[in-house]
Enzyme design. Structure first.
Site, PDB file in Angstrom:
ATOM      1  N   LYS A   1     -12.359  -1.666   7.539  1.00 43.29           N
ATOM      2  CA  LYS A   1     -11.775  -2.647   8.473  1.00 43.29           C
ATOM      3  C   LYS A   1     -12.299  -2.343   9.884  1.00 43.29           C
ATOM      4  O   LYS A   1     -13.247  -2.973  10.330  1.00 43.29           O
ATOM      5  CB  LYS A   1     -10.251  -2.632   8.402  1.00 43.29           C
ATOM      6  CG  LYS A   1      -9.740  -3.177   7.057  1.00 43.29           C
ATOM      7  CD  LYS A   1      -9.128  -2.098   6.273  1.00 43.29           C
ATOM      8  CE  LYS A   1      -8.276  -2.444   5.072  1.00 43.29           C
ATOM      9  NZ  LYS A   1      -8.595  -3.503   4.182  1.00 43.29           N
TER      10      LYS A   1
ATOM     11  N   TRP B   1       0.817  -1.216   0.000  1.00 42.35           N
ATOM     12  CA  TRP B   1       0.000   0.000   0.000  1.00 42.35           C
ATOM     13  C   TRP B   1       0.847   1.261   0.000  1.00 42.35           C
ATOM     14  O   TRP B   1       0.478   2.265  -0.623  1.00 42.35           O
ATOM     15  CB  TRP B   1      -1.013  -0.023   1.149  1.00 42.35           C
ATOM     16  CG  TRP B   1      -2.013  -1.121   0.925  1.00 42.35           C
ATOM     17  CD1 TRP B   1      -2.112  -2.291   1.609  1.00 42.35           C
ATOM     18  CD2 TRP B   1      -3.004  -1.183  -0.115  1.00 42.35           C
ATOM     19  NE1 TRP B   1      -3.115  -3.075   1.075  1.00 42.35           N
ATOM     20  CE2 TRP B   1      -3.672  -2.425   0.009  1.00 42.35           C
ATOM     21  CE3 TRP B   1      -3.381  -0.324  -1.147  1.00 42.35           C
ATOM     22  CZ2 TRP B   1      -4.704  -2.808  -0.846  1.00 42.35           C
ATOM     23  CZ3 TRP B   1      -4.408  -0.703  -2.000  1.00 42.35           C
ATOM     24  CH2 TRP B   1      -5.054  -1.931  -1.841  1.00 42.35           C
TER      25      TRP B   1
ATOM     26  N   ASP C   1      -1.353   6.484   6.449  1.00 38.93           N
ATOM     27  CA  ASP C   1      -2.493   5.708   5.934  1.00 38.93           C
ATOM     28  C   ASP C   1      -2.794   4.627   6.973  1.00 38.93           C
ATOM     29  O   ASP C   1      -2.167   3.576   6.987  1.00 38.93           O
ATOM     30  CB  ASP C   1      -2.121   5.080   4.582  1.00 38.93           C
ATOM     31  CG  ASP C   1      -3.171   4.067   4.115  1.00 38.93           C
ATOM     32  OD1 ASP C   1      -4.243   3.957   4.757  1.00 38.93           O
ATOM     33  OD2 ASP C   1      -2.908   3.374   3.114  1.00 38.93           O
TER      34      ASP C   1
HETATM   35  N1  PMP Z   1      -4.332   1.317   2.316  1.00 31.72           N
HETATM   36  C1  PMP Z   1      -4.366   0.210   3.075  1.00 31.72           C
HETATM   37  C2  PMP Z   1      -3.421   0.066   4.215  1.00 31.72           C
HETATM   38  C3  PMP Z   1      -5.296  -0.794   2.764  1.00 31.72           C
HETATM   39  O1  PMP Z   1      -5.335  -1.912   3.501  1.00 31.72           O
HETATM   40  C4  PMP Z   1      -6.186  -0.614   1.679  1.00 31.72           C
HETATM   41  C5  PMP Z   1      -7.239  -1.639   1.322  1.00 31.72           C
HETATM   42  N2  PMP Z   1      -7.061  -2.916   1.721  1.00 31.72           N
HETATM   43  C6  PMP Z   1      -6.095   0.553   0.923  1.00 31.72           C
HETATM   44  C7  PMP Z   1      -5.169   1.499   1.283  1.00 31.72           C
HETATM   45  C8  PMP Z   1      -6.993   0.801  -0.255  1.00 31.72           C
HETATM   46  O2  PMP Z   1      -8.259   1.069   0.178  1.00 31.72           O
HETATM   47  P1  PMP Z   1      -9.488   1.343  -0.826  1.00 31.72           P
HETATM   48  O3  PMP Z   1      -9.716   0.092  -1.584  1.00 31.72           O
HETATM   49  O4  PMP Z   1     -10.593   1.686   0.111  1.00 31.72           O
HETATM   50  O5  PMP Z   1      -9.117   2.478  -1.696  1.00 31.72           O
END
Ligand code: PMP
Length: 360
Positions: free
Chosen positions: A196, A102, A172
């Site tokens: 989550k 991420w 994040d």
């Molecule tokens: N950052 C992290 C740490 C994540 O775990 C996730 C999704 N699993 C995201 C960003 C992306 O999130 P989204 O699909 O809601 O854009």
């Protein structure tokens, strides 16, 4: 069929008490004589919910008055782009500390909007550890430092907030927000997708220091401008009202469970049980350095990949759901978010012990 124990990485388990409350008041919510999803976000009932949810979140995380709380849309991914758009100039350096998938994505999305620098990366070690702070190459002129306190796929989590001096630290926290106490004052901004620990997807919570909002440029569309969202109490346009409502129930549930100290203690016990079993099993393995293991997402492998399908099938039959690892890593992953009880982890460990005995 009854509900199983849900180890999904996200969207993920929601506390059953919250789901039951949402079910009970789905048709007729409070004074509105309608469902919460059927009423105006500008009416007094929803405005009251919005204000109270913010107060509850402030209480839970002890958020200082100098921070705004925003309830936004777009998923964390949209904010990978919006953050540089709002907090950096195009010609300005932005520092990214990358400890997994991420963080990589966040850095990649920022590339067309600012001068991305990878200040540190765990990629060479397959993201199994966090690069020592002393090795980070921060630019003192950077607009901010971005990092991912918990990497959901690699199962790598910072155990402390890194010291980046006067640079604003942006986190994040999609997969670790509200999992244990944090000191919000150490951050310039925290953002998290809700799916989550805050409920349903389609909502993003951002906690942002006011001085950063002063940076938001006037020449970007208003809908992307955080200062505009703050000035309009997150109602620049129609928010995700149902997601916000669910979040409000979860904040109340967390307070009733004893707040962040109690939740943190419970999450500590859950991960200790699972890692303790994995390490002692001589059968299952977790690849992450002990100092960087995630409390929320525990990837693990079996001795032979051929056993994976049987493990998953039998786990499901035993009511242990969504244990398949991310396709990038293979193996298994157990996510232990707040709504996953100690009892669920005990059931998982019991199953794992039995499976290992039968398939040694
Ligand atoms: N950052 C992290 C740490 C994540 O775990 C996730 C999704 N699993 C995201 C960003 C992306 O999130 P989204 O699909 O809601 O854009």
């Amino acid at each position: 069929m009854s509900r199983g124990y849900n180890f999904s990485a996200g969207p993920a388990a929601v506390p059953e008490a919250v789901l039951r409350q949402a079910q009970a008041e789905l048709l007729d919510w409070g004074k509105a004589r309608a469902s919460v999803m059927e009423i105006s976000h500008r009416g007094k009932d929803f405005i009251a919910l919005a204000a109270e949810s913010e107060q509850d979140l402030r209480k839970l995380l002890n958020i200082p008055q100098s921070y705004k709380v925003l309830f936004l849309q777009g998923g964390a991914t949209q904010h990978f782009a919006q953050i540089p758009m709002n907090f950096a100039r195009r010609d300005q350096a932005v520092d990214y500390v990358v400890t997994g998938h991420w963080g990589e994505k966040a850095a990649s999305e920022a590339k067309t909007l600012a001068q991305v620098r990878i200040a540190a990366s765990g990629k060479d070690g397959n993201y199994s550890a966090i690069p020592a702070r002393a090795t980070w190459q921060l630019d003192p002129g950077a607009a901010y430092v971005h990092y991912t306190p918990n990497e959901t796929i690699h199962g790598v989590e910072f155990q402390d907030v890194p010291d980046v001096g006067a640079l604003p630290l942006i986190a994040d926290m999609s997969s670790d927000i509200l999992s244990r106490p944090i000191d919000v004052s150490r951050f310039g901004a925290i953002y998290a997708g809700a799916q989550k620990n805050i409920g349903a997807s389609g909502l993003v919570v951002m906690i942002v220091r006011e001085d950063l909002l002063a940076r938001c440029p006037k020449d970007i569309p208003k809908i992307f401008n955080y200062a505009e969202h703050a000035a309009n109490d997150s109602m620049l346009n129609t928010p995700n009202t149902f997601g916000w409502y669910l979040a409000s129930l979860i904040f109340k549930w967390l307070l009733a469970e004893g707040g962040m100290q109690a939740i943190g203690a419970r999450n500590r016990a859950k991960q200790e049980l699972l890692y303790g079993y994995i390490d002692g099993s001589g059968y299952y393995k977790n690849p992450v350095d002990k100092s960087a293991r995630s409390w929320m997402n525990v990837p693990f492998t079996l001795p032979r990949a051929e056993l994976d399908a049987a493990f998953l099938k039998e786990a499901e039959a035993a009511g242990l759901m969504a244990l398949k690892g991310h396709r990038a890593l293979g193996g298994m992953r157990a996510s232990l978010y707040n709504a996953v009880s100690l009892e669920a982890v005990q059931a998982l460990v019991g199953f794992m012990r039995d499976f290992a005995r039968r398939n040694g």
